[in-house]
Write a protein that holds these residues in place. Structure first.
Motif, PDB file in Angstrom:
ATOM      1  N   PRO A 132     -10.139  41.192 126.487  1.00 43.99           N
ATOM      2  CA  PRO A 132      -9.415  41.924 127.459  1.00 43.99           C
ATOM      3  C   PRO A 132     -10.056  42.549 128.759  1.00 43.99           C
ATOM      4  CG  PRO A 132      -8.653  42.883 125.304  1.00 43.99           C
ATOM      5  CD  PRO A 132      -9.871  42.110 124.970  1.00 43.99           C
ATOM      6  N   ILE A 133      -9.626  42.410 129.848  1.00 45.95           N
ATOM      7  CA  ILE A 133     -10.349  42.888 131.000  1.00 45.95           C
ATOM      8  C   ILE A 133      -9.602  44.200 131.301  1.00 45.95           C
ATOM      9  CG2 ILE A 133     -11.333  42.501 133.338  1.00 45.95           C
ATOM     10  CD1 ILE A 133     -12.573  40.581 131.390  1.00 45.95           C
ATOM     11  N   THR A 134     -10.305  45.254 131.122  1.00 49.45           N
ATOM     12  CA  THR A 134      -9.704  46.616 131.295  1.00 49.45           C
ATOM     13  C   THR A 134      -9.554  46.880 132.737  1.00 49.45           C
ATOM     14  OG1 THR A 134     -11.594  47.873 130.737  1.00 49.45           O
ATOM     15  CG2 THR A 134     -10.212  47.533 129.020  1.00 49.45           C
ATOM     16  N   ARG A 135     -10.545  46.539 133.641  1.00 49.74           N
ATOM     17  CA  ARG A 135     -10.491  46.673 134.970  1.00 49.74           C
ATOM     18  C   ARG A 135     -11.112  45.308 135.855  1.00 49.74           C
ATOM     19  NH1 ARG A 135     -13.621  50.509 138.885  1.00 49.74           N
ATOM     20  NH2 ARG A 135     -14.562  48.428 139.102  1.00 49.74           N
ATOM     21  N   GLU A 136     -10.252  44.730 136.707  1.00 46.64           N
ATOM     22  CA  GLU A 136     -10.453  43.650 137.284  1.00 46.64           C
ATOM     23  C   GLU A 136     -11.844  43.660 138.071  1.00 46.64           C
ATOM     24  OE1 GLU A 136      -9.168  40.379 136.667  1.00 46.64           O
ATOM     25  OE2 GLU A 136      -7.961  41.387 135.210  1.00 46.64           O
ATOM     26  N   PRO A 137     -12.482  42.678 138.433  1.00 41.33           N
ATOM     27  CA  PRO A 137     -13.678  42.725 139.313  1.00 41.33           C
ATOM     28  C   PRO A 137     -13.389  43.358 140.820  1.00 41.33           C
ATOM     29  CG  PRO A 137     -13.507  40.478 138.105  1.00 41.33           C
ATOM     30  CD  PRO A 137     -12.435  41.163 137.700  1.00 41.33           C
ATOM     31  N   ARG A 138     -14.274  44.114 141.087  1.00 46.15           N
ATOM     32  CA  ARG A 138     -14.028  44.390 142.423  1.00 46.15           C
ATOM     33  C   ARG A 138     -15.171  44.872 142.998  1.00 46.15           C
ATOM     34  NH1 ARG A 138     -10.765  49.778 140.960  1.00 46.15           N
ATOM     35  NH2 ARG A 138      -9.405  48.213 140.162  1.00 46.15           N
ATOM     36  N   GLN A 139     -15.354  44.983 144.254  1.00 48.26           N
ATOM     37  CA  GLN A 139     -16.709  45.605 144.969  1.00 48.26           C
ATOM     38  C   GLN A 139     -16.504  47.036 145.070  1.00 48.26           C
ATOM     39  OE1 GLN A 139     -17.898  43.733 148.474  1.00 48.26           O
ATOM     40  NE2 GLN A 139     -19.961  45.133 148.628  1.00 48.26           N
ATOM     41  N   GLU A 140     -17.379  47.787 144.503  1.00 47.97           N
ATOM     42  CA  GLU A 140     -17.551  49.135 144.365  1.00 47.97           C
ATOM     43  C   GLU A 140     -18.020  49.887 145.941  1.00 47.97           C
ATOM     44  OE1 GLU A 140     -16.259  50.922 142.512  1.00 47.97           O
ATOM     45  OE2 GLU A 140     -16.031  49.487 140.787  1.00 47.97           O
ATOM     46  N   PRO A 141     -17.745  50.981 146.458  1.00 44.98           N
ATOM     47  CA  PRO A 141     -18.025  51.705 147.662  1.00 44.98           C
ATOM     48  C   PRO A 141     -19.805  51.422 147.822  1.00 44.98           C
ATOM     49  CG  PRO A 141     -16.436  52.933 146.469  1.00 44.98           C
ATOM     50  CD  PRO A 141     -16.736  51.760 145.642  1.00 44.98           C
ATOM     51  N   TRP A 142     -20.411  51.557 146.421  1.00 39.65           N
ATOM     52  CA  TRP A 142     -21.705  51.485 146.576  1.00 39.65           C
ATOM     53  C   TRP A 142     -22.420  50.029 146.485  1.00 39.65           C
ATOM     54  CZ3 TRP A 142     -18.947  54.078 143.131  1.00 39.65           C
ATOM     55  CH2 TRP A 142     -18.513  53.537 141.757  1.00 39.65           C
ATOM     56  N   GLY A 143     -21.622  49.252 146.494  1.00 44.93           N
ATOM     57  CA  GLY A 143     -21.974  47.758 146.888  1.00 44.93           C
ATOM     58  C   GLY A 143     -22.233  46.727 145.793  1.00 44.93           C
ATOM     59  N   LEU A 144     -21.987  47.410 144.484  1.00 46.09           N
ATOM     60  CA  LEU A 144     -22.071  46.365 143.424  1.00 46.09           C
ATOM     61  C   LEU A 144     -20.869  45.974 142.992  1.00 46.09           C
ATOM     62  CD1 LEU A 144     -24.269  48.667 141.161  1.00 46.09           C
ATOM     63  CD2 LEU A 144     -24.986  46.850 142.498  1.00 46.09           C
ATOM     64  N   HIS A 145     -20.615  44.857 142.425  1.00 44.10           N
ATOM     65  CA  HIS A 145     -19.399  43.955 141.938  1.00 44.10           C
ATOM     66  C   HIS A 145     -19.283  44.218 140.535  1.00 44.10           C
ATOM     67  CE1 HIS A 145     -18.960  41.392 145.531  1.00 44.10           C
ATOM     68  NE2 HIS A 145     -20.282  41.770 145.537  1.00 44.10           N
ATOM     69  N   GLU A 146     -18.316  44.994 140.069  1.00 41.34           N
ATOM     70  CA  GLU A 146     -18.007  45.383 138.738  1.00 41.34           C
ATOM     71  C   GLU A 146     -16.930  45.188 138.233  1.00 41.34           C
ATOM     72  OE1 GLU A 146     -18.672  49.699 138.452  1.00 41.34           O
ATOM     73  OE2 GLU A 146     -20.609  49.712 139.280  1.00 41.34           O
ATOM     74  N   ALA A 147     -16.743  44.886 136.788  1.00 39.30           N
ATOM     75  CA  ALA A 147     -15.555  44.815 136.025  1.00 39.30           C
ATOM     76  C   ALA A 147     -15.725  45.417 134.874  1.00 39.30           C
ATOM     77  CB  ALA A 147     -15.201  43.330 135.923  1.00 39.30           C
ATOM     78  N   TRP A 148     -14.439  45.893 134.237  1.00 41.64           N
ATOM     79  CA  TRP A 148     -14.801  46.718 132.905  1.00 41.64           C
ATOM     80  C   TRP A 148     -14.264  45.955 131.921  1.00 41.64           C
ATOM     81  CZ3 TRP A 148     -13.130  52.164 134.901  1.00 41.64           C
ATOM     82  CH2 TRP A 148     -13.879  52.568 135.764  1.00 41.64           C
ATOM     83  N   ILE A 149     -14.770  46.142 130.682  1.00 38.75           N
ATOM     84  CA  ILE A 149     -14.118  45.837 129.219  1.00 38.75           C
ATOM     85  C   ILE A 149     -14.347  46.929 128.423  1.00 38.75           C
ATOM     86  CG2 ILE A 149     -14.463  43.178 129.829  1.00 38.75           C
ATOM     87  CD1 ILE A 149     -16.814  43.330 127.956  1.00 38.75           C
ATOM     88  N   ALA A 150     -14.003  46.763 127.069  1.00 39.72           N
ATOM     89  CA  ALA A 150     -14.304  47.772 126.104  1.00 39.72           C
ATOM     90  C   ALA A 150     -14.569  47.090 124.740  1.00 39.72           C
ATOM     91  CB  ALA A 150     -13.054  48.886 126.128  1.00 39.72           C
ATOM     92  N   ASP A 151     -15.411  47.579 123.777  1.00 42.72           N
ATOM     93  CA  ASP A 151     -15.521  47.250 122.827  1.00 42.72           C
ATOM     94  C   ASP A 151     -14.539  47.598 121.623  1.00 42.72           C
ATOM     95  OD1 ASP A 151     -16.433  49.810 121.728  1.00 42.72           O
ATOM     96  OD2 ASP A 151     -18.233  49.314 121.242  1.00 42.72           O
ATOM     97  N   PRO A 152     -14.525  46.907 120.625  1.00 46.69           N
ATOM     98  CA  PRO A 152     -13.337  47.420 119.561  1.00 46.69           C
ATOM     99  C   PRO A 152     -13.028  49.075 119.312  1.00 46.69           C
ATOM    100  CG  PRO A 152     -14.635  45.695 118.526  1.00 46.69           C
ATOM    101  CD  PRO A 152     -15.305  45.828 119.828  1.00 46.69           C
ATOM    102  N   ASP A 153     -14.054  49.927 119.576  1.00 42.06           N
ATOM    103  CA  ASP A 153     -13.803  51.163 119.327  1.00 42.06           C
ATOM    104  C   ASP A 153     -13.529  51.893 120.634  1.00 42.06           C
ATOM    105  OD1 ASP A 153     -14.381  51.512 116.642  1.00 42.06           O
ATOM    106  OD2 ASP A 153     -16.213  51.658 116.905  1.00 42.06           O
ATOM    107  N   GLY A 154     -13.458  50.990 121.993  1.00 46.53           N
ATOM    108  CA  GLY A 154     -12.999  51.608 122.871  1.00 46.53           C
ATOM    109  C   GLY A 154     -14.209  52.124 123.916  1.00 46.53           C
ATOM    110  N   THR A 155     -15.617  51.924 123.492  1.00 50.84           N
ATOM    111  CA  THR A 155     -16.481  52.188 124.367  1.00 50.84           C
ATOM    112  C   THR A 155     -16.655  51.271 125.615  1.00 50.84           C
ATOM    113  OG1 THR A 155     -18.093  52.698 122.489  1.00 50.84           O
ATOM    114  CG2 THR A 155     -19.021  52.051 124.408  1.00 50.84           C
ATOM    115  N   ARG A 156     -16.706  52.071 126.673  1.00 48.76           N
ATOM    116  CA  ARG A 156     -16.655  51.167 128.054  1.00 48.76           C
ATOM    117  C   ARG A 156     -17.848  50.268 128.158  1.00 48.76           C
ATOM    118  NH1 ARG A 156     -16.494  53.310 133.807  1.00 48.76           N
ATOM    119  NH2 ARG A 156     -16.676  55.220 132.678  1.00 48.76           N
ATOM    120  N   ILE A 157     -17.657  49.261 128.611  1.00 50.88           N
ATOM    121  CA  ILE A 157     -18.861  48.264 129.025  1.00 50.88           C
ATOM    122  C   ILE A 157     -18.443  47.869 130.596  1.00 50.88           C
ATOM    123  CG2 ILE A 157     -19.927  45.988 128.493  1.00 50.88           C
ATOM    124  CD1 ILE A 157     -18.815  46.229 125.802  1.00 50.88           C
ATOM    125  N   VAL A 158     -19.435  48.241 131.367  1.00 44.73           N
ATOM    126  CA  VAL A 158     -19.408  47.799 132.985  1.00 44.73           C
ATOM    127  C   VAL A 158     -20.235  46.576 133.145  1.00 44.73           C
ATOM    128  CG1 VAL A 158     -19.620  48.514 135.360  1.00 44.73           C
ATOM    129  CG2 VAL A 158     -19.086  50.229 133.599  1.00 44.73           C
TER     130      VAL A 158
END
Length: 124
Positions: free
Chosen positions: A83-109
């Motif tokens: 599951p993608i917890t936050r869809e890809p987007r360009q951040e104000p600092w210029g990086l393109h990021e999307a978020w997922i999480a591992d089974p325990d909920g640890t966020r992975i950027v």
């Protein structure tokens, strides 16, 4: 201090479930296995799944994984059922990021560094 190697250690609530997530769903290669733990290649470092944790993950702990092509990576992970917890987007600092999480909920950027970003531009 001279650092020769580094790794991140996670103590998941269900080690086998987490090992399957990182190996099968994210597709990380295994560096080594030992009784009670698995170490995965993580770009220039390592991720070690070791022992069994008892608490909730902290929102203060985030894995930052740079990928070559963010849209392709996200599509591949969706195919694998991540599951993608936050869809890809360009951040104000210029990086393109999307978020997922591992089974325990640890966020992975998941991060793609654009060619024109200062992290990729030689400023000498």
């Amino acid at each position: 201090m001279e650092v020769l190697s580094s790794r991140i250690l996670l103590k998941p609530r269900d080690p086998e479930r987490s090992k399957k997530f990182y190996a099968d769903q994210l597709g990380l290669a295994i560096y080594r296995e030992f009784p009670g733990g698995t170490v995965f290649f993580l770009g220039g470092g390592f991720l070690e799944i070791v022992g069994q944790g008892s608490g909730e993950p902290s929102s203060d702990v985030v894995l930052w994984l740079q990928v070559r092509d963010l849209p392709d990576t996200v599509a591949e992970l969706v195919e694998r059922g991540v599951p993608i917890t936050r869809e890809p987007r360009q951040e104000p600092w210029g990086l393109h990021e999307a978020w997922i999480a591992d089974p325990d909920g640890t966020r992975i950027v998941l991060v793609e560094v654009p060619e024109e970003h200062p992290l990729r531009v030689d400023t000498r």
